[in-house]
Design an enzyme around this catalytic site. Sequence first.
Site, PDB file in Angstrom:
ATOM      1  N   TRP A 125       0.825  -1.219   0.000  1.00 51.54           N
ATOM      2  CA  TRP A 125       0.000   0.000   0.000  1.00 51.54           C
ATOM      3  C   TRP A 125       0.854   1.261   0.000  1.00 51.54           C
ATOM      4  CZ3 TRP A 125      -2.115   2.281   5.145  1.00 51.54           C
ATOM      5  CH2 TRP A 125      -1.137   2.185   6.149  1.00 51.54           C
ATOM      6  N   ASP A 126       2.164   1.105  -0.212  1.00 49.11           N
ATOM      7  CA  ASP A 126       3.085   2.237  -0.077  1.00 49.11           C
ATOM      8  C   ASP A 126       2.789   3.372  -1.045  1.00 49.11           C
ATOM      9  OD1 ASP A 126       5.622   1.012   1.710  1.00 49.11           O
ATOM     10  OD2 ASP A 126       4.447  -0.460   0.613  1.00 49.11           O
ATOM     11  N   GLU A 154      -0.734  -4.143  12.049  1.00 48.77           N
ATOM     12  CA  GLU A 154      -0.064  -5.418  11.741  1.00 48.77           C
ATOM     13  C   GLU A 154       0.295  -6.260  12.963  1.00 48.77           C
ATOM     14  OE1 GLU A 154       1.872  -5.194   7.396  1.00 48.77           O
ATOM     15  OE2 GLU A 154       3.151  -4.350   8.955  1.00 48.77           O
ATOM     16  N   LYS A 186       2.426  -1.492  16.081  1.00 49.32           N
ATOM     17  CA  LYS A 186       3.669  -1.420  15.322  1.00 49.32           C
ATOM     18  C   LYS A 186       3.829  -0.053  14.669  1.00 49.32           C
ATOM     19  CE  LYS A 186       5.831  -3.447  11.195  1.00 49.32           C
ATOM     20  NZ  LYS A 186       5.620  -4.370  10.067  1.00 49.32           N
ATOM     21  N   GLN A 187       2.707   0.493  14.173  1.00 43.23           N
ATOM     22  CA  GLN A 187       2.725   1.762  13.460  1.00 43.23           C
ATOM     23  C   GLN A 187       1.333   2.363  13.558  1.00 43.23           C
ATOM     24  OE1 GLN A 187       3.642  -0.724   9.961  1.00 43.23           O
ATOM     25  NE2 GLN A 187       2.219   0.577   8.830  1.00 43.23           N
TER      26      GLN A 187
END
Length: 422
Positions: A17-18, A153, A254-255
């Site tokens: 998805w970057d 994630e 995680k983010q």
Amino acid sequence: MPARGLHGEAYRGHVFWDELFVLPWLNLRFPDISLGLLRYRWRRLPEARAAARAAGFDGAMFPWQSGSDGREETQTFHLNPASGRWLPDVSHLQRHVGLAIAYNVWQHHLATGSMASWCAELLTDIARFFASLAVLDPASGRYEIRGVMGPDEYHTALPGAAAPGLDNNAYTNVMTVWLLARALELGLARPGESARWADITRRMRVDFHDGVISQFTGYAGLAELDWGRYRGVRRLDRALEADGDDVNRYKASKQADTLMLCYLLTADELLDLLRRLGCPADPELIPRTISYYLDRTSHGSTLSAVVHAWVLARADRARSWQFFAEAALSDIKDVQGGTTAEGIHLGAMGGTLDMLQRCYLGLEPRPDGLRLDPCLPERLGSLSMPIEFRGRRLLVEADHERTRVDGLTLPRGAAATIPFPP
């Protein structure tokens, strides 16, 4: 747009998805390149439709990891180097990749003032998929999206759950409402779809706890992590598994996950969507939510610094700059501890450039024109950028006293919308 570009073997060249972090930068500079990257997705629309049908849904379900032919390429097991054990991998449940594609279609439309028929086809089929993913719960009268993973994630299921997946990930649910609202606005629904799509935009479930948006249903019941014990550990999932524990038990990310809403949407957009759903949306909800999750994030992805730099840009400029600097230097300093050798992090690279352009310069493409609301960090003396907006080339120049663009001069702290024909 492979996660590591063409610079290494990490992720076997797969596309995630970057592009969500890269295309907004390209839209205002090289819109034809953005269009070409969107065409990659459109050419694999038949595979996404087949995947949706096979899973029992309508529309198009794009894979979390895509390669040459558009099939799902996500691995089913991964190695934890901290324990030496192979573990199940269910990250294919990150259905939100489709929302990223739709968001990029819309952003390209805003930047160029046009939408190719095949772009509308992409947006429509993604909207159709997420509408079919939403299920009405008769007991609550709310639509729910079940069995997915969010951008975090770490969290793949509630502790003790019999099957992987989480219910009502706030990012997925709210962005589904956003997507269906855009599709309805463009008149893309078939006869018979409009009423249900509109109903979803008014009755989607979003959970709250402690005065903040809950990342997913059940998040409030998770334990608090002993952050002192794991201070400086970015991959908590690996460290905890090696210790015989499970990150699913904890309020630890995680983010950015919920905070992705504050990255993609303006404060007004997010609050308006929540009010549309009948959810609590006082002006302090967003600052509270940012503070809450910032304290519970390990930044185990280079994308995390980009998002947190953005969401803190106006509330905490010094900390925003720290995150921006980390993102800008992430590959030079190899902040994730050995991952740069496998390829640069293209999303973080594009995201830092876009931070300068859309966040610090405050450039926001809108249906009625280009919004300009600069917010330069103290460490950034001045900023000058050429852009292209709806076929017109502009030079934007800003310092701490004024901003100049297209004959307009704004004093410090002022904002304005430059009208452009759609």
